[in-house]
Design a protein around this motif. Sequence first.
Motif, PDB file in Angstrom:
ATOM      1  N   ALA A 183      13.635   8.564  -4.101  1.00 14.93           N
ATOM      2  CA  ALA A 183      12.444   8.313  -3.286  1.00 14.93           C
ATOM      3  C   ALA A 183      12.273   6.810  -3.096  1.00 14.93           C
ATOM      4  O   ALA A 183      11.963   6.345  -1.992  1.00 14.93           O
ATOM      5  CB  ALA A 183      11.208   8.927  -3.949  1.00 14.93           C
ATOM      6  N   LEU A 184      12.502   6.052  -4.165  1.00 13.62           N
ATOM      7  CA  LEU A 184      12.422   4.594  -4.059  1.00 13.62           C
ATOM      8  C   LEU A 184      13.490   4.056  -3.104  1.00 13.62           C
ATOM      9  O   LEU A 184      13.216   3.189  -2.278  1.00 13.62           O
ATOM     10  CB  LEU A 184      12.565   3.950  -5.440  1.00 13.62           C
ATOM     11  N   TRP A 205      12.410   4.885   0.429  1.00 13.25           N
ATOM     12  CA  TRP A 205      11.264   4.075   0.825  1.00 13.25           C
ATOM     13  C   TRP A 205      11.719   2.667   1.204  1.00 13.25           C
ATOM     14  O   TRP A 205      11.287   2.122   2.226  1.00 13.25           O
ATOM     15  CB  TRP A 205      10.231   4.046  -0.300  1.00 13.25           C
ATOM     16  N   THR A 206      12.611   2.075   0.393  1.00 13.26           N
ATOM     17  CA  THR A 206      13.087   0.727   0.722  1.00 13.26           C
ATOM     18  C   THR A 206      13.957   0.734   1.983  1.00 13.26           C
ATOM     19  O   THR A 206      13.894  -0.210   2.776  1.00 13.26           O
ATOM     20  CB  THR A 206      13.865   0.100  -0.452  1.00 13.26           C
ATOM     21  N   CYS A 259      13.523   2.774   4.482  1.00  8.21           N
ATOM     22  CA  CYS A 259      12.562   2.888   5.594  1.00  8.21           C
ATOM     23  C   CYS A 259      11.948   1.541   5.911  1.00  8.21           C
ATOM     24  O   CYS A 259      11.831   1.176   7.085  1.00  8.21           O
ATOM     25  CB  CYS A 259      11.458   3.884   5.242  1.00  8.21           C
ATOM     26  N   ARG A 260      11.562   0.807   4.887  1.00  6.46           N
ATOM     27  CA  ARG A 260      10.973  -0.509   5.114  1.00  6.46           C
ATOM     28  C   ARG A 260      11.954  -1.427   5.843  1.00  6.46           C
ATOM     29  O   ARG A 260      11.555  -2.279   6.622  1.00  6.46           O
ATOM     30  CB  ARG A 260      10.541  -1.141   3.789  1.00  6.46           C
ATOM     31  N   GLY A 263      10.491  10.062  -0.446  1.00  4.16           N
ATOM     32  CA  GLY A 263      10.361   8.624  -0.197  1.00  4.16           C
ATOM     33  C   GLY A 263      10.204   8.295   1.272  1.00  4.16           C
ATOM     34  O   GLY A 263       9.396   7.437   1.644  1.00  4.16           O
ATOM     35  N   ALA A 264      10.966   8.973   2.126  1.00  8.41           N
ATOM     36  CA  ALA A 264      10.854   8.743   3.566  1.00  8.41           C
ATOM     37  C   ALA A 264       9.479   9.194   4.073  1.00  8.41           C
ATOM     38  O   ALA A 264       8.877   8.528   4.923  1.00  8.41           O
ATOM     39  CB  ALA A 264      11.962   9.479   4.307  1.00  8.41           C
ATOM     40  N   PHE A 304       6.634   9.242   2.335  1.00 10.39           N
ATOM     41  CA  PHE A 304       5.651   8.243   1.915  1.00 10.39           C
ATOM     42  C   PHE A 304       5.735   6.984   2.778  1.00 10.39           C
ATOM     43  O   PHE A 304       4.699   6.415   3.141  1.00 10.39           O
ATOM     44  CB  PHE A 304       5.818   7.874   0.437  1.00 10.39           C
ATOM     45  N   ALA A 305       6.930   6.543   3.095  1.00  9.42           N
ATOM     46  CA  ALA A 305       7.078   5.359   3.945  1.00  9.42           C
ATOM     47  C   ALA A 305       6.520   5.619   5.338  1.00  9.42           C
ATOM     48  O   ALA A 305       5.860   4.758   5.922  1.00  9.42           O
ATOM     49  CB  ALA A 305       8.544   4.954   4.025  1.00  9.42           C
ATOM     50  N   TRP A 306       6.787   6.805   5.879  1.00  8.41           N
ATOM     51  CA  TRP A 306       6.271   7.148   7.201  1.00  8.41           C
ATOM     52  C   TRP A 306       4.746   7.209   7.184  1.00  8.41           C
ATOM     53  O   TRP A 306       4.086   6.707   8.096  1.00  8.41           O
ATOM     54  CB  TRP A 306       6.864   8.477   7.658  1.00  8.41           C
ATOM     55  N   SER A 320       2.704   5.665   5.098  1.00 12.02           N
ATOM     56  CA  SER A 320       2.128   4.323   4.933  1.00 12.02           C
ATOM     57  C   SER A 320       2.263   3.522   6.224  1.00 12.02           C
ATOM     58  O   SER A 320       1.371   2.754   6.564  1.00 12.02           O
ATOM     59  CB  SER A 320       2.771   3.590   3.769  1.00 12.02           C
TER      60      SER A 320
END
Length: 160
Positions: A85-86, A89-90, A92-93, A146-147, A149-151, A153
Amino acid sequence: MFIFYALSMLVICGPIHLYPNDAHTMNAESTKIIPPFIWPLGVMSGLYAVSSISGEPPDDPTLIHAVFSWFSPTVHNMLHVPAYALLAWTLCRCLFLYLHPWVGLPLVVTIAGAYGALLEWHQFAIPGRYASLTDVALNFIGAVIGAWFAWKSAATSKTA
């Protein structure tokens, strides 16, 4: 093998000094200070290092081996979810700077999941370690979480 992954991330994430448009979550100043592809490469390096730890106890135990020996196999398996997930997320950022989220989300899940599958395959060569389809599935689940959560946020910061 790791150098191939690192170079592919450099190609995917593009040049350092591209300025994001106003629909994305990071600003241009943050991409000048710390290039966005550094974060996923750091997570990928950490995952590679952890997946390369031998499953057999060494003659002179290191701190990392001692810490991981405390956890049960179930906990080891469940740690795949937050780790990937991490990573997602990174990623995605990094990719949301250059791609629309609807294009970036499937790409991120694919990259993170494929990286997890390749690291499971890599574990065949590590003494005392083995590859597992359960771990591959948990890697993909973590990547999806993770994706997501990034979406969320990115969508929240866009509307705020």
